[in-house]
Motif scaffolding. Structure first.
Motif, PDB file in Angstrom:
ATOM      1  N   UNK A  74       3.526   0.380   0.780  1.00 53.50           N
ATOM      2  CA  UNK A  74       3.128   1.457   1.689  1.00 53.50           C
ATOM      3  C   UNK A  74       1.628   1.397   1.973  1.00 53.50           C
ATOM      4  N   UNK A  75       0.837   1.067   0.951  1.00 61.03           N
ATOM      5  CA  UNK A  75      -0.604   0.945   1.147  1.00 61.03           C
ATOM      6  C   UNK A  75      -0.969  -0.163   2.111  1.00 61.03           C
ATOM      7  N   UNK A  76      -0.235  -1.283   2.057  1.00 62.05           N
ATOM      8  CA  UNK A  76      -0.489  -2.393   2.986  1.00 62.05           C
ATOM      9  C   UNK A  76      -0.297  -1.942   4.433  1.00 62.05           C
ATOM     10  N   UNK A  77       0.730  -1.142   4.676  1.00 62.70           N
ATOM     11  CA  UNK A  77       0.994  -0.668   6.035  1.00 62.70           C
ATOM     12  C   UNK A  77      -0.134   0.211   6.557  1.00 62.70           C
ATOM     13  N   UNK A  78      -0.864   0.849   5.651  1.00 53.55           N
ATOM     14  CA  UNK A  78      -1.940   1.771   6.041  1.00 53.55           C
ATOM     15  C   UNK A  78      -3.329   1.137   5.956  1.00 53.55           C
ATOM     16  N   UNK A  79      -3.402  -0.170   5.699  1.00 49.62           N
ATOM     17  CA  UNK A  79      -4.699  -0.837   5.478  1.00 49.62           C
ATOM     18  C   UNK A  79      -5.628  -0.694   6.679  1.00 49.62           C
ATOM     19  N   UNK A  80      -6.877  -0.256   6.453  1.00 49.28           N
ATOM     20  CA  UNK A  80      -7.827  -0.111   7.552  1.00 49.28           C
ATOM     21  C   UNK A  80      -8.630  -1.379   7.837  1.00 49.28           C
ATOM     22  N   UNK A  81      -8.570  -2.368   6.941  1.00 48.05           N
ATOM     23  CA  UNK A  81      -9.363  -3.589   7.118  1.00 48.05           C
ATOM     24  C   UNK A  81      -8.665  -4.752   6.437  1.00 48.05           C
ATOM     25  N   UNK A  82      -9.091  -5.969   6.768  1.00 48.99           N
ATOM     26  CA  UNK A  82      -8.507  -7.163   6.175  1.00 48.99           C
ATOM     27  C   UNK A  82      -8.825  -7.240   4.690  1.00 48.99           C
ATOM     28  N   UNK A  83     -10.017  -6.729   4.284  1.00 44.39           N
ATOM     29  CA  UNK A  83     -10.402  -6.758   2.875  1.00 44.39           C
ATOM     30  C   UNK A  83      -9.486  -5.866   2.039  1.00 44.39           C
ATOM     31  N   UNK A  84      -9.174  -4.671   2.569  1.00 39.79           N
ATOM     32  CA  UNK A  84      -8.263  -3.768   1.854  1.00 39.79           C
ATOM     33  C   UNK A  84      -6.872  -4.391   1.771  1.00 39.79           C
ATOM     34  N   UNK A  85      -6.434  -5.025   2.852  1.00 38.64           N
ATOM     35  CA  UNK A  85      -5.122  -5.661   2.859  1.00 38.64           C
ATOM     36  C   UNK A  85      -5.054  -6.783   1.827  1.00 38.64           C
ATOM     37  N   UNK A  86      -6.120  -7.564   1.699  1.00 36.41           N
ATOM     38  CA  UNK A  86      -6.160  -8.641   0.697  1.00 36.41           C
ATOM     39  C   UNK A  86      -5.994  -8.057  -0.706  1.00 36.41           C
ATOM     40  N   UNK A  87      -6.725  -6.977  -1.003  1.00 34.97           N
ATOM     41  CA  UNK A  87      -6.632  -6.354  -2.326  1.00 34.97           C
ATOM     42  C   UNK A  87      -5.262  -5.767  -2.614  1.00 34.97           C
ATOM     43  N   UNK A  88      -4.683  -5.092  -1.611  1.00 37.08           N
ATOM     44  CA  UNK A  88      -3.367  -4.487  -1.800  1.00 37.08           C
ATOM     45  C   UNK A  88      -2.268  -5.538  -1.918  1.00 37.08           C
TER      46      UNK A  88
END
Length: 387
Positions: A74-88
């Protein structure tokens, strides 16, 4: 179903990789890191969940991993940036790995070494169906609802599997204090596995085989979608055809076992993979070559994994007994370490042709051949002394 976690989480969002690059205005390497970070999470998490499953049984660590998977999807779907998506994606990999490592350990709990290759082949069937369905679904979701919808579907998938495990999976390994969680004792157990040359040799074959497959997974969207202009919602058909070959080969494995040993099958198949890698490497030097010329060696390589996977897994796990969780974890950690390196290698090279893909697959196939040759020498002390 647990064995499908990896393919579903990886393959469903593959058609969106070029879109993510444009959406976040990110370079290809950054987008590939969303794949590599997931592999790292799968790799490291298996060591953690393997130890927990030997100490506390299979059910509780599995349910914990599934909860983590649902939240991070669910967090990946809400990612505001590529960096957050990488971490999630890293955290999502930690959760997903519980299904992969514990499902293998459950097979070791319930079946003999002679029966295990057939059961692993059945699991490969599910793992093969997921790459057929997932990219097709991902491609259409991307076109119709955007890339975020892919991760929302994975969230629902995780909740569904959580319900199945909670209601339908009995405990197959009784908790025991013998498997201490003291870090020094945990490290000693993994050290003992690292010193088990037979286990490590077959694990290397398994890991490098999948390293080549994940090079294909990471590189094929850019080869077919960017270079050959295949529409994102059509890419899944190409990916699915290769996965179908993997499914067919995994079921052929049962027939072959009536006449050949697991090691005999491996010896032939790794050579076939090496030849496919050589052909793909040569083709990569000619950017103008037809897309269909690239598809043939890719199909052969990916389909042959349906034979390598169950046999190498069964041979590696055969003598592990009560330590099946830890052995399964280390096997998986090696697999996804190879996958992470492959994804980073592919991402760091400019994709003007299929050459980076061919180079990486050829390298993985060559190392697998060397690993199996060493495993064979372990069967013959005279050859081992000679080497």
């Amino acid at each position: 179903m647990l064995s499908a976690f990896g393919p579903m989480s990886i393959d469903m969002y593959l058609p969106s990789l070029p879109t993510l690059s444009r959406y976040f205005t990110a370079p290809h390497l950054a987008v590939q890191l969303t794949l590599a970070s997931f592999f790292v999470g799968l790799s490291l998490g298996q060591l953690f969940f393997g130890t927990l499953s030997d100490r506390f049984g299979r059910r509780r660590p599995l349910l914990l991993g599934l909860i983590l998977y649902v939240l991070t999807s669910a967090g990946c779907a809400l990612s505001p940036s590529i960096e957050v998506l990488i971490g999630l994606r890293f955290m999502q990999g930690l959760g997903a790995c519980a299904g992969l490592v514990i499902s293998r350990a459950v097979v070791r709990d319930l079946f003999t070494p002679k029966e295990a290759p057939h059961i692993f082949a059945a699991m490969i069937l599910v793992m093969g169906l997921a790459p057929i369905i997932a990219p097709l679904m991902g491609g259409y979701l991307l076109v119709w609802l955007g890339w975020q919808s892919i991760f929302w579907l994975l969230t629902v998938f995780g909740l569904f599997i959580f319900g199945l495990v909670y209601l339908g999976l009995r405990e197959t390994h009784q908790p025991t204090a013998e498997h201490s969680l003291v870090i020094s004792k945990v490290l000693r157990r993994y050290h003992a596995l690292l010193l088990d040359r037979r286990f490590m040799a077959f694990s290397l074959v398994y890991a490098m085989c999948y390293g080549g497959m994940f090079a294909y997974i990471a590189g094929s969207p850019f080869v077919f979608i960017d270079l050959y202009k295949v529409p994102a919602n059509s890419f899944g058909w190409i990916f699915g055809a290769n996965a179908l070959g993997l499914v067919v080969m995994s079921q052929l494995n049962r027939i072959l076992h009536r006449r050949y040993t697991a090691e005999g099958i491996l010896q032939t198949v790794v050579i076939i993979q090496l030849l496919a890698g050589i052909v793909l490497f040569i083709i990569g030097y000619y950017p103008e070559i037809s897309m269909f010329a690239i598809m043939l060696p890719l199909f052969i390589y990916v389909a042959s994994i349906g034979l390598v996977g169950p046999n190498a897994t069964a041979l590696a796990m055969a003598g592990q007994g009560a330590h099946a969780g830890g052995a399964s974890a280390l096997l998986g950690a090696m697999q996804f370490t190879a996958a992470s390196v492959s994804a980073i290698v592919i991402g760091s090279m400019v994709m003007h042709s299929a050459l980076p893909l061919g180079m990486t697959i050829l390298g993985c196939a060559a190392v697998a051949v060397v690993g199996l040759r060493y495993a064979r020498k372990l069967q013959d002390p005279a050859l081992l002394m000679k080497s």
